[in-house]
Write an enzyme that holds these catalytic residues in place. Structure first.
Site, PDB file in Angstrom:
ATOM      1  N   THR A   5       0.842  -1.199   0.000  1.00  0.00           N
ATOM      2  CA  THR A   5       0.000   0.000   0.000  1.00  0.00           C
ATOM      3  C   THR A   5       0.874   1.244   0.000  1.00  0.00           C
ATOM      4  O   THR A   5       2.011   1.208   0.478  1.00  0.00           O
ATOM      5  CB  THR A   5      -0.926   0.024   1.236  1.00  0.00           C
ATOM      6  OG1 THR A   5      -1.787   1.157   1.164  1.00  0.00           O
ATOM      7  CG2 THR A   5      -0.153   0.078   2.540  1.00  0.00           C
ATOM      8  N   HIS A   6       0.309   2.335  -0.561  1.00  0.00           N
ATOM      9  CA  HIS A   6       0.950   3.649  -0.453  1.00  0.00           C
ATOM     10  C   HIS A   6       0.233   4.486   0.598  1.00  0.00           C
ATOM     11  O   HIS A   6       0.582   5.630   0.835  1.00  0.00           O
ATOM     12  CB  HIS A   6       0.892   4.382  -1.796  1.00  0.00           C
ATOM     13  CG  HIS A   6       1.792   3.783  -2.841  1.00  0.00           C
ATOM     14  ND1 HIS A   6       3.155   3.725  -2.711  1.00  0.00           N
ATOM     15  CD2 HIS A   6       1.515   3.189  -4.024  1.00  0.00           C
ATOM     16  CE1 HIS A   6       3.683   3.133  -3.774  1.00  0.00           C
ATOM     17  NE2 HIS A   6       2.710   2.789  -4.584  1.00  0.00           N
ATOM     18  N   ASP A  52      -7.821  -5.672  -0.952  1.00  0.00           N
ATOM     19  CA  ASP A  52      -8.724  -5.000  -1.893  1.00  0.00           C
ATOM     20  C   ASP A  52     -10.124  -5.049  -1.293  1.00  0.00           C
ATOM     21  O   ASP A  52     -10.508  -6.068  -0.701  1.00  0.00           O
ATOM     22  CB  ASP A  52      -8.694  -5.668  -3.269  1.00  0.00           C
ATOM     23  CG  ASP A  52      -9.190  -4.712  -4.353  1.00  0.00           C
ATOM     24  OD1 ASP A  52      -8.908  -3.492  -4.250  1.00  0.00           O
ATOM     25  OD2 ASP A  52      -9.865  -5.163  -5.288  1.00  0.00           O
ATOM     26  N   TYR A  97     -17.308   5.472   1.052  1.00  0.00           N
ATOM     27  CA  TYR A  97     -18.773   5.437   1.171  1.00  0.00           C
ATOM     28  C   TYR A  97     -19.243   5.505   2.632  1.00  0.00           C
ATOM     29  O   TYR A  97     -20.440   5.296   2.893  1.00  0.00           O
ATOM     30  CB  TYR A  97     -19.310   4.148   0.532  1.00  0.00           C
ATOM     31  CG  TYR A  97     -19.052   4.043  -0.955  1.00  0.00           C
ATOM     32  CD1 TYR A  97     -19.991   4.507  -1.885  1.00  0.00           C
ATOM     33  CD2 TYR A  97     -17.874   3.472  -1.452  1.00  0.00           C
ATOM     34  CE1 TYR A  97     -19.760   4.402  -3.255  1.00  0.00           C
ATOM     35  CE2 TYR A  97     -17.632   3.362  -2.817  1.00  0.00           C
ATOM     36  CZ  TYR A  97     -18.575   3.830  -3.704  1.00  0.00           C
ATOM     37  OH  TYR A  97     -18.344   3.728  -5.059  1.00  0.00           O
ATOM     38  N   ASP A  98     -18.351   5.795   3.574  1.00  0.00           N
ATOM     39  CA  ASP A  98     -18.717   5.784   4.999  1.00  0.00           C
ATOM     40  C   ASP A  98     -19.968   6.613   5.322  1.00  0.00           C
ATOM     41  O   ASP A  98     -20.792   6.167   6.130  1.00  0.00           O
ATOM     42  CB  ASP A  98     -17.536   6.276   5.860  1.00  0.00           C
ATOM     43  CG  ASP A  98     -16.533   5.168   6.125  1.00  0.00           C
ATOM     44  OD1 ASP A  98     -16.818   3.998   5.804  1.00  0.00           O
ATOM     45  OD2 ASP A  98     -15.441   5.479   6.657  1.00  0.00           O
ATOM     46  N   LYS A 107     -15.455   1.575  14.442  1.00  0.00           N
ATOM     47  CA  LYS A 107     -15.487   1.100  13.052  1.00  0.00           C
ATOM     48  C   LYS A 107     -14.508  -0.067  12.865  1.00  0.00           C
ATOM     49  O   LYS A 107     -14.865  -1.106  12.320  1.00  0.00           O
ATOM     50  CB  LYS A 107     -15.154   2.245  12.080  1.00  0.00           C
ATOM     51  CG  LYS A 107     -15.216   1.787  10.629  1.00  0.00           C
ATOM     52  CD  LYS A 107     -14.752   2.817   9.622  1.00  0.00           C
ATOM     53  CE  LYS A 107     -14.562   2.158   8.267  1.00  0.00           C
ATOM     54  NZ  LYS A 107     -13.948   3.000   7.254  1.00  0.00           N
ATOM     55  N   HIS A 152     -15.199  -4.646   7.833  1.00  0.00           N
ATOM     56  CA  HIS A 152     -14.655  -5.595   6.862  1.00  0.00           C
ATOM     57  C   HIS A 152     -13.130  -5.687   6.955  1.00  0.00           C
ATOM     58  O   HIS A 152     -12.570  -6.764   7.124  1.00  0.00           O
ATOM     59  CB  HIS A 152     -15.079  -5.122   5.464  1.00  0.00           C
ATOM     60  CG  HIS A 152     -14.916  -3.636   5.258  1.00  0.00           C
ATOM     61  ND1 HIS A 152     -15.554  -2.706   6.052  1.00  0.00           N
ATOM     62  CD2 HIS A 152     -14.162  -2.918   4.403  1.00  0.00           C
ATOM     63  CE1 HIS A 152     -15.208  -1.490   5.670  1.00  0.00           C
ATOM     64  NE2 HIS A 152     -14.353  -1.586   4.679  1.00  0.00           N
TER      65      HIS A 152
HETATM   66  P1  IMP Z   1      -9.423  -0.160  -1.382  1.00  0.00           P
HETATM   67  O1  IMP Z   1      -9.309  -1.485  -2.048  1.00  0.00           O
HETATM   68  O2  IMP Z   1      -9.193  -0.217   0.116  1.00  0.00           O
HETATM   69  O3  IMP Z   1      -8.622   0.898  -2.067  1.00  0.00           O
HETATM   70  O4  IMP Z   1     -10.962   0.286  -1.510  1.00  0.00           O
HETATM   71  C1  IMP Z   1     -11.592   0.502  -2.764  1.00  0.00           C
HETATM   72  C2  IMP Z   1     -12.715   1.509  -2.613  1.00  0.00           C
HETATM   73  O5  IMP Z   1     -13.725   0.983  -1.721  1.00  0.00           O
HETATM   74  C3  IMP Z   1     -12.278   2.828  -1.976  1.00  0.00           C
HETATM   75  O6  IMP Z   1     -11.873   3.740  -2.952  1.00  0.00           O
HETATM   76  C4  IMP Z   1     -13.541   3.298  -1.276  1.00  0.00           C
HETATM   77  O7  IMP Z   1     -14.380   3.969  -2.185  1.00  0.00           O
HETATM   78  C5  IMP Z   1     -14.220   2.011  -0.881  1.00  0.00           C
HETATM   79  N1  IMP Z   1     -13.889   1.659   0.515  1.00  0.00           N
HETATM   80  C6  IMP Z   1     -12.937   0.789   0.935  1.00  0.00           C
HETATM   81  N2  IMP Z   1     -12.939   0.690   2.255  1.00  0.00           N
HETATM   82  C7  IMP Z   1     -13.899   1.531   2.710  1.00  0.00           C
HETATM   83  C8  IMP Z   1     -14.376   1.876   4.001  1.00  0.00           C
HETATM   84  O8  IMP Z   1     -13.909   1.391   5.046  1.00  0.00           O
HETATM   85  N3  IMP Z   1     -15.388   2.773   4.042  1.00  0.00           N
HETATM   86  C9  IMP Z   1     -15.937   3.323   2.929  1.00  0.00           C
HETATM   87  N4  IMP Z   1     -15.524   3.051   1.709  1.00  0.00           N
HETATM   88  C10 IMP Z   1     -14.512   2.152   1.590  1.00  0.00           C
END
Ligand code: IMP
Length: 194
Positions: free
Chosen positions: A7-8, A68, A150-151, A171, A176
Site C-alpha cells: 500500500t501507499h 482490496d 462510502y462511509d 469502526k 470488513h
Molecule cells: P481499497 O481497495 O481499500 O482501495 O478500496 C476501494 C474503494 O472501496 C475505496 O476507494 C472506497 O471507495 C471504498 N472503501 C474501501 N474501504 C472503505 C471503508 O472502510 N469505508 C468506505 N468506503 C470504503
C-alpha cells in the site's frame, strides 16, 4: 521477519503496524523502493489482492500482503463491487461515487449491502486469502464527517449511525478490513508459535 504491506496509504500502514506480532517488521511499498501504483486489472477483489501481492513478491522477492475492498449492494446485483473506487467513472471522486449510488437507489426499498475486504498473503512460497465482511444498509442521505469512501452512506447492522458517525475504534472493531486483518494476524501469530 520483514513483511511488505502493498500500500501507499500511510494511514492504513500505521493502523496495521499497531496490530502486528512483534516478530514482524512491516514495511510499505515506498520503503522497498516501489513507487509505482500497481494496476488493479482483476475482475474480482480476490484477483486484485493477489495481483498486488504477486507484483511485490515477483519483482522484489519479498513476502508480502495486499488488500482490496468493495461495497456490494444487493439490489444492484453486487455493484459497485470491485469497481467501488471508480463507480462514477475515471477521474471522479468519492463524492461523485456516493451521488451516483444514492441516485441509483432512489426508489429502491431493499437497501441491504455489505463491505468485503480480501487480503492476499504471499509467504514462504504459499498464498493465503483472508476475508472480512460487514453487513449493513445504504442510507437515503449522507450523515457524518469522519471516515472515507462510502462511509457517510453506509450504516452497519446493529447501529443507527453511519460509519462516518462512528469512532474509528468502533469502526475498526466491526469493519470488513478490521475482520480481515484480525484473521491475517491470527495466521501470523500461529506461524510464530511453530
Ligand atoms: P481499497 O481497495 O481499500 O482501495 O478500496 C476501494 C474503494 O472501496 C475505496 O476507494 C472506497 O471507495 C471504498 N472503501 C474501501 N474501504 C472503505 C471503508 O472502510 N469505508 C468506505 N468506503 C470504503
Amino acid at each position: 521477519m520483514q513483511l511488505v504491506f502493498a500500500t501507499h496509504n500511510t494511514n492504513k500502514l500505521e493502523e496495521v503496524k499497531k496490530l502486528m506480532p512483534v516478530h514482524i517488521h512491516l514495511v510499505s511499498l515506498s520503503e522497498i523502493g516501489c513507487l509505482e501504483d500497481i494496476p488493479e486489472t482483476g475482475e474480482s477483489l480476490e484477483e486484485n489482492a493477489q495481483i498486488k501481492a504477486n507484483y511485490v513478491t515477483e519483482n522484489y522477492n519479498l513476502p508480502c500482503f495486499a488488500d482490496d475492498t468493495g461495497l456490494l449492494v444487493n439490489a444492484l446485483n453486487g455493484a459497485p463491487g470491485v469497481y467501488s473506487a471508480r463507480y462514477a467513472g475515471e477521474g471522479k471522486n468519492t463524492e461523485d461515487n456516493m451521488t451516483k449510488l444514492l441516485s441509483e437507489m432512489r426508489s429502491v426499498t431493499d437497501r441491504s449491502a455489505h463491505f468485503k475486504t480480501i487480503i492476499a498473503l504471499n509467504l514462504k512460497g504459499e498464498t493465503h486469502l483472508f476475508e472480512g465482511i460487514v453487513e449493513g444498509e445504504i442510507t437515503s442521505e449522507r450523515a457524518g464527517g469522519d471516515g472515507f469512501g462510502y462511509d457517510p452512506i453506509f450504516s452497519p447492522n446493529g447501529y443507527e449511525e453511519t460509519f462516518a458517525q462512528l469512532s474509528l475504534k468502533t469502526k475498526n472493531s466491526i469493519s470488513h478490513r478490521g475482520k480481515a486483518i484480525q484473521k491475517l494476524m491470527t495466521h501470523l501469530r500461529q506461524l510464530s508459535n511453530v
